[in-house]
Write a protein that holds these residues in place. Sequence first.
Motif, PDB file in Angstrom:
ATOM      1  N   GLY A 112     -32.241  19.961 -19.835  1.00  0.00           N
ATOM      2  CA  GLY A 112     -31.027  19.954 -20.601  1.00  0.00           C
ATOM      3  C   GLY A 112     -29.666  19.153 -20.474  1.00  0.00           C
ATOM      4  O   GLY A 112     -28.571  19.638 -21.433  1.00  0.00           O
ATOM      5  N   GLY A 113     -29.681  18.256 -19.187  1.00  0.00           N
ATOM      6  CA  GLY A 113     -28.061  18.023 -18.400  1.00  0.00           C
ATOM      7  C   GLY A 113     -28.098  18.765 -17.449  1.00  0.00           C
ATOM      8  O   GLY A 113     -28.646  19.456 -16.775  1.00  0.00           O
ATOM      9  N   ALA A 114     -26.070  18.188 -17.039  1.00  0.00           N
ATOM     10  CA  ALA A 114     -26.310  18.793 -15.306  1.00  0.00           C
ATOM     11  C   ALA A 114     -24.929  19.222 -15.438  1.00  0.00           C
ATOM     12  O   ALA A 114     -24.828  20.194 -14.806  1.00  0.00           O
ATOM     13  N   ARG A 115     -24.993  20.732 -16.345  1.00  0.00           N
ATOM     14  CA  ARG A 115     -24.405  21.100 -16.380  1.00  0.00           C
ATOM     15  C   ARG A 115     -24.189  22.341 -15.847  1.00  0.00           C
ATOM     16  O   ARG A 115     -23.271  23.198 -14.682  1.00  0.00           O
ATOM     17  N   ALA A 116     -25.038  23.353 -16.249  1.00  0.00           N
ATOM     18  CA  ALA A 116     -25.764  24.239 -14.973  1.00  0.00           C
ATOM     19  C   ALA A 116     -25.618  24.044 -13.956  1.00  0.00           C
ATOM     20  O   ALA A 116     -25.423  25.119 -13.374  1.00  0.00           O
ATOM     21  N   SER A 117     -26.874  22.993 -13.326  1.00  0.00           N
ATOM     22  CA  SER A 117     -26.523  23.409 -11.734  1.00  0.00           C
ATOM     23  C   SER A 117     -25.275  23.120 -11.238  1.00  0.00           C
ATOM     24  O   SER A 117     -25.265  23.171 -10.412  1.00  0.00           O
ATOM     25  N   ARG A 118     -24.496  21.894 -12.004  1.00  0.00           N
ATOM     26  CA  ARG A 118     -23.330  22.171 -11.441  1.00  0.00           C
ATOM     27  C   ARG A 118     -22.261  22.612 -11.202  1.00  0.00           C
ATOM     28  O   ARG A 118     -21.631  23.376 -10.122  1.00  0.00           O
ATOM     29  N   PHE A 119     -22.513  23.498 -12.285  1.00  0.00           N
ATOM     30  CA  PHE A 119     -21.680  25.178 -11.972  1.00  0.00           C
ATOM     31  C   PHE A 119     -22.269  26.139 -11.308  1.00  0.00           C
ATOM     32  O   PHE A 119     -21.308  26.814 -10.240  1.00  0.00           O
ATOM     33  N   ALA A 120     -23.713  25.978 -10.841  1.00  0.00           N
ATOM     34  CA  ALA A 120     -24.137  26.941 -10.273  1.00  0.00           C
ATOM     35  C   ALA A 120     -23.960  26.181  -8.802  1.00  0.00           C
ATOM     36  O   ALA A 120     -23.058  27.550  -7.916  1.00  0.00           O
ATOM     37  N   ALA A 121     -23.551  24.870  -8.031  1.00  0.00           N
ATOM     38  CA  ALA A 121     -23.320  24.483  -6.924  1.00  0.00           C
ATOM     39  C   ALA A 121     -21.821  25.194  -6.651  1.00  0.00           C
ATOM     40  O   ALA A 121     -22.081  25.354  -5.803  1.00  0.00           O
ATOM     41  N   GLU A 122     -21.226  24.944  -7.790  1.00  0.00           N
ATOM     42  CA  GLU A 122     -20.028  25.204  -7.116  1.00  0.00           C
ATOM     43  C   GLU A 122     -19.396  26.845  -7.219  1.00  0.00           C
ATOM     44  O   GLU A 122     -19.175  27.386  -6.628  1.00  0.00           O
ATOM     45  N   HIS A 123     -20.857  27.621  -8.083  1.00  0.00           N
ATOM     46  CA  HIS A 123     -19.766  28.707  -8.351  1.00  0.00           C
ATOM     47  C   HIS A 123     -20.563  29.859  -7.645  1.00  0.00           C
ATOM     48  O   HIS A 123     -20.117  31.425  -7.444  1.00  0.00           O
ATOM     49  N   LEU A 124     -22.044  29.846  -6.951  1.00  0.00           N
ATOM     50  CA  LEU A 124     -22.960  30.400  -6.976  1.00  0.00           C
ATOM     51  C   LEU A 124     -22.313  31.335  -5.681  1.00  0.00           C
ATOM     52  O   LEU A 124     -22.267  32.999  -5.579  1.00  0.00           O
ATOM     53  N   HIS A 125     -21.815  30.420  -4.929  1.00  0.00           N
ATOM     54  CA  HIS A 125     -21.880  31.103  -3.288  1.00  0.00           C
ATOM     55  C   HIS A 125     -20.621  31.341  -2.763  1.00  0.00           C
ATOM     56  O   HIS A 125     -20.494  32.289  -2.418  1.00  0.00           O
ATOM     57  N   HIS A 126     -19.576  31.017  -4.318  1.00  0.00           N
ATOM     58  CA  HIS A 126     -18.115  32.377  -3.788  1.00  0.00           C
ATOM     59  C   HIS A 126     -18.606  33.179  -4.420  1.00  0.00           C
ATOM     60  O   HIS A 126     -17.989  34.146  -3.889  1.00  0.00           O
ATOM     61  N   ASN A 127     -19.342  33.621  -5.726  1.00  0.00           N
ATOM     62  CA  ASN A 127     -19.375  34.277  -6.048  1.00  0.00           C
ATOM     63  C   ASN A 127     -20.521  35.488  -5.220  1.00  0.00           C
ATOM     64  O   ASN A 127     -20.178  36.989  -5.089  1.00  0.00           O
ATOM     65  N   LEU A 128     -21.690  34.450  -3.868  1.00  0.00           N
ATOM     66  CA  LEU A 128     -21.789  35.865  -3.162  1.00  0.00           C
ATOM     67  C   LEU A 128     -21.147  36.383  -1.780  1.00  0.00           C
ATOM     68  O   LEU A 128     -21.220  37.256  -1.426  1.00  0.00           O
ATOM     69  N   ALA A 129     -20.250  35.337  -1.700  1.00  0.00           N
ATOM     70  CA  ALA A 129     -18.988  35.396  -0.895  1.00  0.00           C
ATOM     71  C   ALA A 129     -18.230  36.441  -1.268  1.00  0.00           C
ATOM     72  O   ALA A 129     -18.014  37.847  -0.515  1.00  0.00           O
ATOM     73  N   LYS A 130     -17.496  36.488  -2.295  1.00  0.00           N
ATOM     74  CA  LYS A 130     -17.219  38.135  -3.012  1.00  0.00           C
ATOM     75  C   LYS A 130     -18.229  39.549  -2.975  1.00  0.00           C
ATOM     76  O   LYS A 130     -17.326  40.561  -2.647  1.00  0.00           O
TER      77      LYS A 130
END
Length: 339
Positions: free
Chosen positions: A100-118
């Motif tokens: 349905g678009g590339a926004r969710a996948s890009r968002f997850a690629a940008e943010h998931l590991h930062h949330n993980l680190a925190k």
Amino acid sequence: GFGFDYSSAPVSAAAQPQSSREEEKEERNVKRKREDAECHPDKKEDERGEVKTVCLPVLKGYVAARRGEREEMQDAHVLLPDMSSCLSRVSYFAVFDGHGGARASRFAAEHLHHNLAKKFPRDTENVDKLIKKCLLDTFRQTDEDFLKKASSQKPAWKDGSTAACVLVVDDMVYVANLGDSRVVLCRMETAADGQRRSVTLALGKEHNPTVYEERMRIQRAGGTVRDGRVLGVLEVSRSIGDGQYKRCGVISTPDLRRCQLTANDRFIILACDGLFKVFSADEAVKFVLKILQEGSVEQRLGLTEEEVRFETACQQLAGEAVKRGCADNVTVILVSIGF
């Protein structure tokens, strides 16, 4: 704390000028050779409290992405071979397959590991349980943050994404997957006749609405499954995003697996369903092994022979998926394991 270099956040290959990519490659190779020289001895206490030195695996990631016949590339990926803290050696690799678009996948690629680190546990006691909790919290948070952003747009974004994430802490692999992207491990075993054979280990399970437990959850939430899809539309029963399906029982809770790496492990494949529509897990492993075992390889500046083989295997696997008629985007990450 659990610090890592934010500058290693994902950059799409297209966005990087050639020269800076070459320089980066060169820099990585120097660092890699330096790392390979140290065997990464790590001291761990065994049950009797005696300190023994364990050699930790050296992981290197290779990626190949093909748009296939789609108009737009909706996959995203992250390779962070070193996301270490003072507590452990940590690596993170992930593939996100958007729909349905590339926004969710890009968002997850940008943010998931930062949330993980925190959220990563600072405590060395009970670390296993804490890492699993941290992964569950991280996925929930990333999904909530994306849905908040998606619903504030006019018109609201309808994108969603699968996720296949591999977190390696010292020599323990944690896999968190959501939807139909998959992770497989190639382990070599010596058979009774003395021959070395590969064993393909599936790490994680797929979340399709046709699976009994998934279908029951969707129906309990008031959703329906038609033609193997949620409401006859969505092919996966768990995802990041997909705001309009969250009230029909589509959730963002990943399946979690863990597996200890051994000296017999050769590589891990993370890929979206674009690969697995045309390859079984076992075929994909054998395809890579065949290329790793082929005769001579061309020399490439700054790369060892082994690195050239893995790079080639990764590119050819993605290329072959497209050749076999996969019209979908294909993203493959191949992680080599060396002890």
